[in-house]
Design an enzyme around this catalytic site. Structure first.
Site, PDB file in Angstrom:
ATOM      1  N   HIS A   5       0.882  -1.272  -0.120  1.00 17.94           N
ATOM      2  CA  HIS A   5       0.201  -0.127   0.030  1.00 17.94           C
ATOM      3  C   HIS A   5       1.082   1.316  -0.064  1.00 17.94           C
ATOM      4  O   HIS A   5       2.045   1.169   0.480  1.00 17.94           O
ATOM      5  CB  HIS A   5      -0.750  -0.077   1.371  1.00 17.94           C
ATOM      6  N   LYS A  19      -0.534   4.941   4.398  1.00 18.51           N
ATOM      7  CA  LYS A  19      -1.265   4.202   5.345  1.00 18.51           C
ATOM      8  C   LYS A  19      -0.931   3.811   6.731  1.00 18.51           C
ATOM      9  O   LYS A  19       0.454   3.542   7.030  1.00 18.51           O
ATOM     10  CB  LYS A  19      -1.387   2.586   4.529  1.00 18.51           C
TER      11      LYS A  19
HETATM   12  P1  NAD Z   1      -7.473   9.705   5.181  1.00 18.87           P
HETATM   13  O1  NAD Z   1      -6.539   9.706   6.368  1.00 18.87           O
HETATM   14  O2  NAD Z   1      -6.883  10.231   3.961  1.00 18.87           O
HETATM   15  O3  NAD Z   1      -8.997   9.934   5.694  1.00 18.87           O
HETATM   16  C1  NAD Z   1      -9.479   9.797   6.702  1.00 18.87           C
HETATM   17  C2  NAD Z   1     -10.101  11.145   7.201  1.00 18.87           C
HETATM   18  O4  NAD Z   1     -11.023  10.936   8.205  1.00 18.87           O
HETATM   19  C3  NAD Z   1      -9.476  12.391   7.387  1.00 18.87           C
HETATM   20  O5  NAD Z   1      -9.777  13.445   6.736  1.00 18.87           O
HETATM   21  C4  NAD Z   1      -9.951  12.684   8.892  1.00 18.87           C
HETATM   22  O6  NAD Z   1      -9.628  13.864   9.280  1.00 18.87           O
HETATM   23  C5  NAD Z   1     -11.322  12.216   8.954  1.00 18.87           C
HETATM   24  N1  NAD Z   1     -11.812  11.692  10.359  1.00 18.87           N
HETATM   25  C6  NAD Z   1     -11.104  11.165  11.398  1.00 18.87           C
HETATM   26  N2  NAD Z   1     -12.038  11.385  12.317  1.00 18.87           N
HETATM   27  C7  NAD Z   1     -13.127  11.907  11.903  1.00 18.87           C
HETATM   28  C8  NAD Z   1     -14.298  12.139  12.464  1.00 18.87           C
HETATM   29  N3  NAD Z   1     -14.685  11.696  13.734  1.00 18.87           N
HETATM   30  N4  NAD Z   1     -15.541  12.841  11.989  1.00 18.87           N
HETATM   31  C9  NAD Z   1     -15.178  13.038  10.567  1.00 18.87           C
HETATM   32  N5  NAD Z   1     -13.953  12.864   9.821  1.00 18.87           N
HETATM   33  C10 NAD Z   1     -13.095  12.169  10.440  1.00 18.87           C
HETATM   34  O7  NAD Z   1      -7.532   7.986   4.918  1.00 18.87           O
HETATM   35  P2  NAD Z   1      -8.017   7.400   3.656  1.00 18.87           P
HETATM   36  O8  NAD Z   1      -7.189   6.673   2.985  1.00 18.87           O
HETATM   37  O9  NAD Z   1      -9.312   7.958   3.244  1.00 18.87           O
HETATM   38  O10 NAD Z   1      -8.872   5.896   4.599  1.00 18.87           O
HETATM   39  C11 NAD Z   1      -9.802   6.005   5.466  1.00 18.87           C
HETATM   40  C12 NAD Z   1     -10.184   4.722   6.107  1.00 18.87           C
HETATM   41  O11 NAD Z   1     -10.588   3.863   5.078  1.00 18.87           O
HETATM   42  C13 NAD Z   1      -8.775   3.861   6.600  1.00 18.87           C
HETATM   43  O12 NAD Z   1      -9.003   3.125   7.752  1.00 18.87           O
HETATM   44  C14 NAD Z   1      -8.393   2.954   5.242  1.00 18.87           C
HETATM   45  O13 NAD Z   1      -7.532   1.672   5.670  1.00 18.87           O
HETATM   46  C15 NAD Z   1      -9.966   2.510   4.712  1.00 18.87           C
HETATM   47  N6  NAD Z   1     -10.034   2.184   3.460  1.00 18.87           N
HETATM   48  C16 NAD Z   1     -10.829   1.179   3.366  1.00 18.87           C
HETATM   49  C17 NAD Z   1     -11.146   0.620   2.042  1.00 18.87           C
HETATM   50  C18 NAD Z   1     -12.124  -0.472   1.959  1.00 18.87           C
HETATM   51  O14 NAD Z   1     -12.551  -0.733   0.815  1.00 18.87           O
HETATM   52  N7  NAD Z   1     -12.778  -0.951   3.144  1.00 18.87           N
HETATM   53  C19 NAD Z   1     -10.454   1.190   0.974  1.00 18.87           C
HETATM   54  C20 NAD Z   1      -9.480   2.152   1.228  1.00 18.87           C
HETATM   55  C21 NAD Z   1      -9.396   2.669   2.617  1.00 18.87           C
END
Ligand code: NAD
Length: 272
Positions: free
Chosen positions: A160, A164
């Site tokens: 990744h 991450k």
């Molecule tokens: P990122 O860090 O770019 O985004 C996360 C966002 O959530 C940030 O902007 C942060 O400020 C915000 N956040 C945190 N707490 C919050 C709250 N209480 N209210 C509102 N916003 C809040 O990360 P990302 O790459 O977008 O990934 C997010 C999550 O999704 C990670 O856990 C990642 O592993 C997961 N993910 C899952 C899949 C899937 O298919 N299930 C795919 C990609 C990423």
């Protein structure tokens, strides 16, 4: 023509959040009605469409999920944030009775138990990976592990991007759970995370995990089944986050017709 699914996105300013805004705006059966970012985020007050790099859509990024759910009629919340945000978001959706699609990975056992508790009251889809290809890969892994059995050693390798924050990926761990289940093992007893130094010979009943982090890799997973004289590999490569975002929006549209319970992408795709 059925009413569109009124969707709210939490974590709207994140990498996935912006893709989820775009995927919701593009889906003919969805309507974006709220987009929530963490208080203090620079995106607050911006138009969600503009933030996602598409056309302005008239939905402003706001800092409070509870207020957003009171201000608009919401059919489903899509939450891709951080594990520490899960509890609060679950509580708000439980109180408001709004179904959730959750994509956040790196959840602890307590956070997973909390998810189970909320699913007694709400329909929830939780998947470590919302791509159709990974969902099908899990089925293929189950089939392969059952057919090859203990004669083959099993290793899970994932790569990744450098941002991450959890390892191994939620998808790799889910693959491990499926493999362990098919082989009659418990993942918590047989997982080996990386190897270093004088490890001794491989314990035949282990499942190994190796992690690569760097650059802008969206997500790659390979499972190797290593036997004597042959090796089989199942590989999935995601080249765009939009694949996860489209899957999550599809899950939200499916979820609104379900009763309370915990579902995953196999349910959404009708693979059970
Ligand atoms: P990122 O860090 O770019 O985004 C996360 C966002 O959530 C940030 O902007 C942060 O400020 C915000 N956040 C945190 N707490 C919050 C709250 N209480 N209210 C509102 N916003 C809040 O990360 P990302 O790459 O977008 O990934 C997010 C999550 O999704 C990670 O856990 C990642 O592993 C997961 N993910 C899952 C899949 C899937 O298919 N299930 C795919 C990609 C990423």
């Amino acid at each position: 023509m059925p009413q569109p699914i009124r969707t709210a996105i939490v974590g709207a300013a994140g990498r996935m959040g912006r893709q989820l805004i775009q995927a919701t705006l593009e889906h003919p059966g969805s309507q974006l009605v709220a987009a929530v970012a963490r208080p203090g985020n620079a995106a607050i007050g911006m138009d969600a469409g503009a933030l996602a790099g598409v056309e302005a859509c008239g939905v402003e990024i706001v800092p409070d999920l509870e207020a957003a759910l009171s201000a608009a009629d919401v059919d489903a919340v899509i939450d891709f944030t951080l594990p520490e945000a899960l509890s609060g978001n679950l509580g708000v959706c439980r109180k408001a009775g709004v179904p959730m699609v959750i994509g956040t990975t790196g959840l602890s056992a307590e956070q997973k138990a909390e998810l189970d508790g909320a699913a007694a009251e709400l329909p929830i889809v939780f998947a470590a990976n919302y791509s159709a290809g990974i969902t099908l890969s899990l089925k293929l892994l189950d089939m392969a592990a059952r057919a090859l059995g203990d004669d083959f050693d099993v290793e899970v390798i994932e790569a990744h991007h450098r941002h991450k924050i959890d390892a191994p990926s939620g998808t790799a761990l889910r693959m491990g759970e499926v493999l362990a289940g098919a082989l009659g093992r418990d993942l918590s007893d047989c997982a080996v995370f990386g190897r270093e130094g004088r490890t001794g010979e491989r314990d035949r009943k282990t499942i190994g995990f190796e992690t690569i982090r760097g650059g802008d890799v969206v997500g790659e997973h390979t499972v190797m089944f290593l036997g004597l004289g042959e090796r089989m590999e199942i590989t999935h490569r995601a080249s765009s986050r939009m694949t996860f975002a489209r899957g999550a929006v599809r899950a939200a549209n499916w979820l609104v017709a379900q009763s309370a319970g915990l579902y995953d992408m196999e349910d959404v795709l009708g693979l059970r």
